[in-house]
Every structure is written in structure tokens, then in C-alpha cells.
Scaffold this active site. Structure first.
Site, mmCIF file in Angstrom:
data_model
loop_
_atom_site.group_PDB
_atom_site.id
_atom_site.type_symbol
_atom_site.label_atom_id
_atom_site.label_comp_id
_atom_site.label_asym_id
_atom_site.label_seq_id
_atom_site.Cartn_x
_atom_site.Cartn_y
_atom_site.Cartn_z
ATOM 1 N N LYS A 93 46.508 40.090 44.705
ATOM 2 C CA LYS A 93 46.154 38.585 44.134
ATOM 3 C C LYS A 93 46.147 38.326 42.672
ATOM 4 C CE LYS A 93 41.334 40.052 44.343
ATOM 5 N NZ LYS A 93 40.125 40.413 45.069
ATOM 6 N N TYR A 108 38.058 31.922 11.629
ATOM 7 C CA TYR A 108 37.106 30.833 12.078
ATOM 8 C C TYR A 108 35.627 31.127 11.783
ATOM 9 C CZ TYR A 108 40.991 28.262 14.240
ATOM 10 O OH TYR A 108 42.013 27.874 14.433
HETATM 11 C C1 LIG Z 1 39.817 41.698 45.333
HETATM 12 C C2 LIG Z 1 39.468 42.154 46.430
HETATM 13 C C3 LIG Z 1 39.635 43.442 46.957
HETATM 14 C C4 LIG Z 1 40.126 44.410 45.969
HETATM 15 O O1 LIG Z 1 38.906 44.961 45.370
HETATM 16 P P1 LIG Z 1 39.151 45.710 44.077
HETATM 17 O O2 LIG Z 1 37.974 46.193 43.460
HETATM 18 O O3 LIG Z 1 40.257 45.289 43.131
HETATM 19 O O4 LIG Z 1 39.874 47.032 44.567
HETATM 20 C C5 LIG Z 1 39.329 43.885 48.339
HETATM 21 N N1 LIG Z 1 39.076 43.013 49.212
HETATM 22 C C6 LIG Z 1 38.844 41.762 48.968
HETATM 23 C C7 LIG Z 1 38.131 40.826 50.161
HETATM 24 C C8 LIG Z 1 38.940 41.222 47.646
HETATM 25 O O5 LIG Z 1 38.754 40.017 47.390
#
Ligand SMILES: *Cc1c(COP(=O)(O)O)cnc(C)c1O
Length: 394
Positions: A63, A282
Site C-alpha cells: 500500500k 526560519y
Molecule cells: C499495513 C498493514 C499490514 C502490514 O503491516 P507492516 O507493519 O507494515 O508489516 C498488514 N495488514 C494490514 C491490515 C495492514 O493495514
């Protein structure tokens, strides 16, 4: 009259690239920094997790543009390594993924948004059903279109975010099994897997085990990256690592078992002198305590070099490597620029056009994130698209 500009492909401005490297994005000499993403390290990380989780299947969570590393590059590399199941957050990511892989199973974690069932079917991807309302809408679509593409059912065992409740899952179990609803995966998500002795781990695993019994015959999955390191009890039929693929330490506080996958460098646009008692950047929050030399680097918070890594008189910021030595940030990180205190380096050690190592070598991704008071996940997904990108492919 204005002269017509030559048309250029801004996304893939061509640059000659070395053996085993593929370039993307702005050209090297025009970009403020270079982000090198090692696809061979990402696939090595996947293989290591896959072996650890055997005999469970090892999927990949890609993702947020593969945690900032680029879905279109990462997914084919993982598929070639043997990965056959992917998770993304939404339909637009699923569509990008489908352009590069036709055969892999694809789950969409955020579930079924109202009126989108047909879009899932059109590209043959599976929603992760997160509520009874979603289930009803999906069921209506599935039966009226005779769709057999599959879906996951998410059961909430403690996150209080997505998923049907354990009671709901129990109540609908016999109906789902009897009527063949096309549920291909039963899943839940761990709240605190990165803290092995957190009491919620056992609680969630126990609750999930009770529900799995009611869904016998349907594959199940609960472990994220850190969950894989909780041991076989957490592996079920499939594990879903994301962050660890990209080199984030799934076992915080212990040695990182994963290979680093990114190297981030920023280009020095100039070096200047600052007199004692003058401020840099800044808000004038950083005052030179001595005659100071400052290197200006063309990377800022708009590039994911988070502003929380800034230095002030009250609090030191992150460090970067210049001329082979760690050097502290001076003042606030601004949108497009960083200022580095290089007073302790030899005269002339840093010049315009040099590269500062921002992440990589001695500056671990997780350490930079800690300096910015966040987690490596946020750093990766903030990296942005202004860098010259190099993908190591062999
Ligand atoms: C993002 C996510 C993962 C992966 O998690 P990591 O900690 O990045 O390995 C697995 N399952 C779900 C439902 C997620 O949202």
C-alpha cells in the site's frame, strides 16, 4: 512572440545509468537529491520472511505506493521472487498493480466503498470486507452478477478500526460457509506486534483462533511484519509483511534482521559563513555559538525529510554525513532545503554539487525516524517524487 518549448517527458527524463541500475524521475544533475531503492534487498527481505513463516504463505503489503518505493517497480520484483498475493489500500493502487501483474491475487485493505463492487470485479481484485454493511453490499453484487472473484473478511480482534466484531463473525460463520459466499481469506490485524510481550498479542491471537475454528476451510491471516517474529502461533495460513520488506526493523530494540533498502542523498547547493550570534533558518530558533560554516542541501520536508528532524537551541536535530563525517542540522528543515553545520570539517571539505548522505550507511532509516519523533513507516511514505530515483535491479 513566445518561442515554443520543446516537449519533454518530465517523468522519465533519460539519464545514462550504470550496470544494474534503472533510473526514474527527474534527471540526476537537475534533482535536489537521489533516492536509491534496492529491489534486490527488497526481494531478499521477502525471501527471508517467507522462509521464516513457512509453511504459511508469505504475501506482500504494498500500500501507499509500496511504502513510497514505487508499486510498479516493487510488485514485479516480488512476483518474480515468488510472491503471489498482494495487499494495497485502495482501488487506485489496485489498478496500478493490475497493470503490472495479471495473475497475482490482490486484496484491497480499506474495503468496499459504497457503489464500488463492480470496479473490483472489473479488475479482478478482492475487497477486504470490514463491516456487515459492506458484506451485504458485496453479497448483493456477487449474487446478481454471479461473481466468483473472492473477498476477505476482516474480523476486529482489538484494533477498533476495521472489521466485523468477533460476535458478528461467529453469528454469520455458518451462513458464509454453507452458502459459499466466496470468502477466500479470514483476516485480523495485530495492534502491538512490535512489542512481543504486549498482553494484546496473546489476547488477539486467542480470540482469532476461536473464530478460525468456525471458518474451517477458509485460509486465515493475522501477522504483519512484526507479527511474523512472534512465532508460528501468529503465522496461521498467510503472513502479511509490509514495512520489513523495505528494511524497517520489525523487532525494535533488537538488531534489525532485515536488509536496508533505501539510500537517500541530498545535493549541496552552496556553502556559506555565518557570524557568531546570527541565526540560521526560519523562526531564528538556532543561533550560531561560534563563527559557523553552513552547507545548504536541496532537500526539505516536501521531500519527506521531516520538519520534526529540525535543530533548535533547545533540541539537537538529525545528522547527515558530509565528507564522510556526521554533521548536525542547523536550524529548521524548510520545505525544499536543509542547512547543515559543517564548521568542524576541514576548510574546503564540502563544495557545491557534493552529496550529503541523509539516510543510508551509518544513518539507519529507523534512527532518522526516531530523530524526527516518528516511525520509519512515515518517513518512507513521505519520500515524495522530486528525487532522481535509481532502482537497483541486480
Ligand atoms: C499495513 C498493514 C499490514 C502490514 O503491516 P507492516 O507493519 O507494515 O508489516 C498488514 N495488514 C494490514 C491490515 C495492514 O493495514
Amino acid at each position: 512572440m513566445a518561442r515554443e518549448l520543446p516537449s519533454v517527458d518530465l517523468k522519465t527524463a533519460a539519464a545514462p545509468v550504470a550496470e544494474g541500475l534503472v533510473a526514474e524521475g527527474p534527471a540526476a544533475d537537475e534533482a535536489g537529491g537521489t533516492l536509491t531503492i534496492d529491489l534486490t534487498a527488497i526481494t531478499a527481505n521477502w525471501r527471508a520472511l517467507m522462509r521464516r513463516a513457512l509453511p504459511a504463505e508469505c504475501a506482500a503489503v504494498i500500500k501507499a505506493d509500496a511504502y513510497g518505493c514505487g508499486i510498479e517497480r516493487v510488485a514485479p520484483a516480488l512476483e518474480k521472487a515468488g510472491c503471489t498475493t498482494f495487499f494495497v489500500a485502495d482501488l487506485s493502487e489496485a489498478r496500478r498493480l493490475r497493470h503490472v501483474t495479471q495473475s497475482a491475487a490482490v486484496y484491497v485493505l480499506n474495503g468496499l466503498l459504497p457503489g464500488t463492487a463492480a470496479s473490483f470485479a472489473a479488475i479482478n481484485v478482492r475487497p477486504v470486507i470490514g463491516s456487515l454493511v459492506e458484506l451485504a453490499e458485496w453479497d448483493a453484487f456477487v449474487s446478481s452478477h454471479n461473481w466468483r472473484g473472492g473477498a476477505a473478511l476482516h474480523v476486529d480482534t482489538g484494533m477498533n478500526r476495521l472489521g466485523v466484531t468477533p460476535n458478528e463473525a461467529a453469528a454469520i460463520a455458518s451462513r458464509i460457509r454453507a452458502e459459499n459466499h466466496g470468502i477466500t481469506l479470514l483476516m485480523s490485524h495485530l495492534v502491538a506486534a512490535q512489542v512481543p510481550d504486549h498482553p494484546l498479542n496473546d489476547k488477539q491471537l486467542k480470540l482469532f483462533r476461536e473464530i478460525r475454528v468456525l471458518y474451517r476451510g477458509i485460509a486465515s491471516s493475522i501477522a504483519n511484519s512484526s507479527g511474523i517474529f512472534l512465532g508460528p502461533n501468529a503465522h496461521c495460513d498467510m503472513v502479511r509483511p509490509g514495512a520489513a520488506l523495505f528494511g524497517v526493523n520489525p523487532t525494535p530494540g533488537k538488531n534489525n534482521p532485515m536488509r536496508a533498502t533505501i539510500d537517500l542523498r541530498g545535493k549541496v547547493v552552496g556553502v556559506r559563513s555565518v557570524q557568531r550570534n546570527e541565526s540560521v533558518g526560519y523562526d531564528a530558533g538556532w543561533i550560531a555559538k561560534r563563527p559557523t560554516k553552513v552547507a545548504v542541501v536541496a532537500v526539505g520536508y516536501a521531500d519527506g525529510y521531516l520538519r520534526a528532524a529540525s535543530a533548535s537551541d533547545e533540541k539537537p536535530g538529525a545528522q547527515v554525513i558530509l565528507a564522510g563525517k556526521p554533521c548536525p542540522i542547523a536550524g529548521r528543515v524548510s520545505m525544499d532545503l536543509l542547512t547543515i553545520d559543517i564548521t568542524d570539517l576541514a576548510d574546503g571539505a564540502v563544495k557545491r554539487g557534493d552529496e550529503a548522505i541523509l539516510i543510508g550507511d551509518e544513518i539507519a532509516l529507523d534512527d532518522f525516524a526516531a530523530h524526527a519523533r516518528t516511525i520509519a513507516y512515515e518517513v518512507l511514505t513521505s519520500l515524495g517524487r522530486r528525487y532522481h530515483r535509481l532502482y537497483r535491479v541486480s
